[in-house]
Motif scaffolding. Structure first.
Motif, PDB file in Angstrom:
ATOM      1  N   VAL A   1       2.091  12.110 -15.875  1.00 51.90           N
ATOM      2  CA  VAL A   1       2.262  12.254 -14.424  1.00 51.90           C
ATOM      3  C   VAL A   1       3.753  12.137 -14.085  1.00 51.90           C
ATOM      4  O   VAL A   1       4.427  11.212 -14.555  1.00 51.90           O
ATOM      5  CB  VAL A   1       1.452  11.182 -13.669  1.00 51.90           C
ATOM      6  N   PRO A   2       4.267  13.044 -13.273  1.00 48.66           N
ATOM      7  CA  PRO A   2       5.706  12.998 -12.939  1.00 48.66           C
ATOM      8  C   PRO A   2       6.113  11.706 -12.242  1.00 48.66           C
ATOM      9  O   PRO A   2       5.327  11.126 -11.476  1.00 48.66           O
ATOM     10  CB  PRO A   2       5.881  14.198 -11.999  1.00 48.66           C
ATOM     11  N   SER A   3       7.332  11.301 -12.475  1.00 49.53           N
ATOM     12  CA  SER A   3       7.815  10.020 -11.950  1.00 49.53           C
ATOM     13  C   SER A   3       8.024  10.028 -10.441  1.00 49.53           C
ATOM     14  O   SER A   3       8.290   8.983  -9.839  1.00 49.53           O
ATOM     15  CB  SER A   3       9.110   9.623 -12.653  1.00 49.53           C
ATOM     16  N   ARG A   4       7.913  11.189  -9.792  1.00 45.51           N
ATOM     17  CA  ARG A   4       8.025  11.216  -8.325  1.00 45.51           C
ATOM     18  C   ARG A   4       6.811  10.575  -7.648  1.00 45.51           C
ATOM     19  O   ARG A   4       6.858  10.288  -6.445  1.00 45.51           O
ATOM     20  CB  ARG A   4       8.222  12.650  -7.808  1.00 45.51           C
ATOM     21  N   PHE A   5       5.755  10.336  -8.404  1.00 45.21           N
ATOM     22  CA  PHE A   5       4.585   9.630  -7.880  1.00 45.21           C
ATOM     23  C   PHE A   5       4.764   8.137  -8.138  1.00 45.21           C
ATOM     24  O   PHE A   5       4.980   7.713  -9.280  1.00 45.21           O
ATOM     25  CB  PHE A   5       3.302  10.118  -8.553  1.00 45.21           C
ATOM     26  N   ARG A   6       4.660   7.344  -7.073  1.00 42.27           N
ATOM     27  CA  ARG A   6       4.835   5.908  -7.206  1.00 42.27           C
ATOM     28  C   ARG A   6       3.741   5.182  -6.449  1.00 42.27           C
ATOM     29  O   ARG A   6       3.416   5.550  -5.311  1.00 42.27           O
ATOM     30  CB  ARG A   6       6.206   5.494  -6.678  1.00 42.27           C
ATOM     31  N   GLY A   7       3.196   4.143  -7.057  1.00 35.52           N
ATOM     32  CA  GLY A   7       2.194   3.327  -6.408  1.00 35.52           C
ATOM     33  C   GLY A   7       2.688   1.906  -6.247  1.00 35.52           C
ATOM     34  O   GLY A   7       3.448   1.410  -7.076  1.00 35.52           O
ATOM     35  N   SER A   8       2.252   1.277  -5.154  1.00 41.17           N
ATOM     36  CA  SER A   8       2.638  -0.106  -4.928  1.00 41.17           C
ATOM     37  C   SER A   8       1.554  -0.817  -4.140  1.00 41.17           C
ATOM     38  O   SER A   8       0.649  -0.183  -3.581  1.00 41.17           O
ATOM     39  CB  SER A   8       3.974  -0.197  -4.182  1.00 41.17           C
ATOM     40  N   GLY A   9       1.677  -2.151  -4.098  1.00 41.91           N
ATOM     41  CA  GLY A   9       0.752  -2.971  -3.321  1.00 41.91           C
ATOM     42  C   GLY A   9      -0.078  -3.891  -4.181  1.00 41.91           C
ATOM     43  O   GLY A   9      -0.139  -3.750  -5.409  1.00 41.91           O
ATOM     44  N   SER A  10      -0.717  -4.839  -3.523  1.00 42.26           N
ATOM     45  CA  SER A  10      -1.680  -5.743  -4.166  1.00 42.26           C
ATOM     46  C   SER A  10      -2.449  -6.449  -3.073  1.00 42.26           C
ATOM     47  O   SER A  10      -2.004  -6.479  -1.916  1.00 42.26           O
ATOM     48  CB  SER A  10      -1.003  -6.742  -5.095  1.00 42.26           C
ATOM     49  N   GLY A  11      -3.599  -7.009  -3.430  1.00 42.27           N
ATOM     50  CA  GLY A  11      -4.411  -7.675  -2.417  1.00 42.27           C
ATOM     51  C   GLY A  11      -5.278  -6.691  -1.662  1.00 42.27           C
ATOM     52  O   GLY A  11      -6.304  -6.242  -2.175  1.00 42.27           O
ATOM     53  N   THR A  12      -4.863  -6.339  -0.465  1.00 42.28           N
ATOM     54  CA  THR A  12      -5.658  -5.413   0.337  1.00 42.28           C
ATOM     55  C   THR A  12      -4.922  -4.144   0.746  1.00 42.28           C
ATOM     56  O   THR A  12      -5.555  -3.181   1.179  1.00 42.28           O
ATOM     57  CB  THR A  12      -6.161  -6.092   1.636  1.00 42.28           C
ATOM     58  N   ASP A  13      -3.608  -4.117   0.638  1.00 44.38           N
ATOM     59  CA  ASP A  13      -2.826  -2.984   1.133  1.00 44.38           C
ATOM     60  C   ASP A  13      -2.020  -2.315   0.022  1.00 44.38           C
ATOM     61  O   ASP A  13      -1.263  -2.986  -0.693  1.00 44.38           O
ATOM     62  CB  ASP A  13      -1.889  -3.438   2.252  1.00 44.38           C
ATOM     63  N   PHE A  14      -2.194  -0.994  -0.060  1.00 45.93           N
ATOM     64  CA  PHE A  14      -1.613  -0.224  -1.156  1.00 45.93           C
ATOM     65  C   PHE A  14      -1.014   1.068  -0.609  1.00 45.93           C
ATOM     66  O   PHE A  14      -1.463   1.574   0.424  1.00 45.93           O
ATOM     67  CB  PHE A  14      -2.690   0.113  -2.187  1.00 45.93           C
ATOM     68  N   THR A  15      -0.013   1.579  -1.313  1.00 44.71           N
ATOM     69  CA  THR A  15       0.578   2.852  -0.921  1.00 44.71           C
ATOM     70  C   THR A  15       0.814   3.744  -2.141  1.00 44.71           C
ATOM     71  O   THR A  15       1.097   3.261  -3.236  1.00 44.71           O
ATOM     72  CB  THR A  15       1.912   2.665  -0.187  1.00 44.71           C
ATOM     73  N   LEU A  16       0.676   5.040  -1.899  1.00 49.30           N
ATOM     74  CA  LEU A  16       1.075   6.071  -2.848  1.00 49.30           C
ATOM     75  C   LEU A  16       2.226   6.820  -2.201  1.00 49.30           C
ATOM     76  O   LEU A  16       2.090   7.310  -1.077  1.00 49.30           O
ATOM     77  CB  LEU A  16      -0.068   7.033  -3.142  1.00 49.30           C
ATOM     78  N   THR A  17       3.336   6.889  -2.894  1.00 52.33           N
ATOM     79  CA  THR A  17       4.502   7.597  -2.390  1.00 52.33           C
ATOM     80  C   THR A  17       4.847   8.748  -3.318  1.00 52.33           C
ATOM     81  O   THR A  17       4.867   8.575  -4.545  1.00 52.33           O
ATOM     82  CB  THR A  17       5.707   6.648  -2.264  1.00 52.33           C
ATOM     83  N   ILE A  18       5.081   9.895  -2.738  1.00 47.90           N
ATOM     84  CA  ILE A  18       5.604  11.040  -3.484  1.00 47.90           C
ATOM     85  C   ILE A  18       7.031  11.224  -2.997  1.00 47.90           C
ATOM     86  O   ILE A  18       7.249  11.497  -1.807  1.00 47.90           O
ATOM     87  CB  ILE A  18       4.766  12.312  -3.249  1.00 47.90           C
ATOM     88  N   THR A  19       7.996  11.028  -3.881  1.00 47.14           N
ATOM     89  CA  THR A  19       9.376  10.903  -3.423  1.00 47.14           C
ATOM     90  C   THR A  19      10.001  12.222  -3.012  1.00 47.14           C
ATOM     91  O   THR A  19      10.843  12.247  -2.122  1.00 47.14           O
ATOM     92  CB  THR A  19      10.242  10.240  -4.503  1.00 47.14           C
ATOM     93  N   SER A  20       9.627  13.324  -3.636  1.00 42.12           N
ATOM     94  CA  SER A  20      10.162  14.629  -3.278  1.00 42.12           C
ATOM     95  C   SER A  20       9.078  15.666  -3.564  1.00 42.12           C
ATOM     96  O   SER A  20       8.888  16.067  -4.707  1.00 42.12           O
ATOM     97  CB  SER A  20      11.423  14.937  -4.084  1.00 42.12           C
ATOM     98  N   LEU A  21       8.374  16.055  -2.499  1.00 48.47           N
ATOM     99  CA  LEU A  21       7.219  16.931  -2.664  1.00 48.47           C
ATOM    100  C   LEU A  21       7.565  18.237  -3.369  1.00 48.47           C
ATOM    101  O   LEU A  21       8.568  18.891  -3.032  1.00 48.47           O
ATOM    102  CB  LEU A  21       6.614  17.249  -1.303  1.00 48.47           C
ATOM    103  N   GLN A  22       6.711  18.598  -4.301  1.00 47.15           N
ATOM    104  CA  GLN A  22       6.812  19.879  -4.981  1.00 47.15           C
ATOM    105  C   GLN A  22       5.638  20.763  -4.573  1.00 47.15           C
ATOM    106  O   GLN A  22       4.604  20.258  -4.126  1.00 47.15           O
ATOM    107  CB  GLN A  22       6.812  19.660  -6.492  1.00 47.15           C
ATOM    108  N   PRO A  23       5.767  22.072  -4.730  1.00 46.31           N
ATOM    109  CA  PRO A  23       4.676  22.960  -4.279  1.00 46.31           C
ATOM    110  C   PRO A  23       3.323  22.621  -4.902  1.00 46.31           C
ATOM    111  O   PRO A  23       2.287  22.758  -4.244  1.00 46.31           O
ATOM    112  CB  PRO A  23       5.165  24.336  -4.736  1.00 46.31           C
ATOM    113  N   GLU A  24       3.338  22.146  -6.134  1.00 50.37           N
ATOM    114  CA  GLU A  24       2.070  21.841  -6.815  1.00 50.37           C
ATOM    115  C   GLU A  24       1.445  20.521  -6.354  1.00 50.37           C
ATOM    116  O   GLU A  24       0.359  20.165  -6.806  1.00 50.37           O
ATOM    117  CB  GLU A  24       2.284  21.801  -8.334  1.00 50.37           C
ATOM    118  N   ASP A  25       2.105  19.787  -5.470  1.00 53.79           N
ATOM    119  CA  ASP A  25       1.581  18.491  -5.011  1.00 53.79           C
ATOM    120  C   ASP A  25       0.646  18.611  -3.821  1.00 53.79           C
ATOM    121  O   ASP A  25       0.026  17.617  -3.414  1.00 53.79           O
ATOM    122  CB  ASP A  25       2.733  17.560  -4.633  1.00 53.79           C
TER     123      ASP A  25
END
Lengths: 118, 106
Positions: free
Chosen positions: B58-82
């Protein structure tokens, strides 16, 4: 390369039965938990069932308890889902998926469509 | 049962944008949170497991964070295939998916 290939889907009447299969290759099948996940047309993903690597334990979503049975044949590298008493709302694409790290589903098959209709 | 709520349900963005999708659990799930990408007519693919670990390939532009109850997925620089639909999944107690976030081209 990990490959999962589902088969057995089709059209069935309400109250009928169907058995899905998932042929696995490219990994040591007997070492992994396996899952079934379904997706109704135009809807989201819904977890259905999971089986331990050795078949010793299985769990089910409340919506299929008592009607569906998950099983596996490690000698044949194949996962099964026996579906009985099928209902209209069981219509979905059924995916098999491998159990991965942190209880994720790391590889998925292409899915097989089950249509329950009279 | 643990309920998973994603927001937004849909999102329009442009190539090169930074995008964040949020997933909230109805009770604490430690870090047992996974993210999947699904393109139209295709099987889902695992992106992130354990809240922040990148699945193989999976490309490194995908990043996940959070713990407990709140989580986020961040795509740092969208590509057409995203451009696809993204689902979170809790695997702390049984398994539950969020309702999905459809990412569309602006």
């Amino acid at each position: 390369e990990v490959q999962l290939v589902e088969s057995g889907g089709g059209l069935v009447q309400p109250g009928g039965s169907l058995r899905l299969s998932c042929a696995a290759s490219g990994f040591i099948f007997s070492s992994y938990w396996m899952h079934w996940v379904r997706q109704a047309p135009g809807k989201g993903l819904v977890w259905v069932s999971r089986i331990f690597h050795d078949g010793s334990s299985a769990t089910y979503a409340d919506s299929v308890v008592g009607r569906f049975t998950i099983s596996r044949d490690n000698a044949k590298n194949t996962l099964y889902l026996q579906m009985n008493s099928l209902r209209l709302d069981d219509t979905a694409v059924y995916y098999c998926a491998r159990g991965g790290a942190d209880y994720s589903n790391d590889y998925w098959g292409q899915g097989t469509l089950v249509t329950v209709s009279s | 049962d643990i309920q998973m709520t994603q927001s937004p349900s849909s999102l329009s963005a442009s190539v090169g944008d930074r995008v964040t999708i949020t997933c909230r659990a109805s009770q604490r799930i430690s870090s047992y949170l996974n993210w999947y990408q699904q393109k139209q007519g295709k099987a889902p693919k695992l992106l992130i497991y354990g809240a922040s670990s990148l699945h193989s390939g999976v490309p490194s532009r995908f990043r996940g964070s959070g713990s407990g109850t709140d989580f986020t997925l961040t795509i740092t620089s969208l590509q057409p295939e995203d451009f696809a639909t993204y689902y979170c999944q809790q695997s702390y107690s049984s398994y539950t998916f969020g309702q999905g976030t459809k990412l569309e081209i602006k």
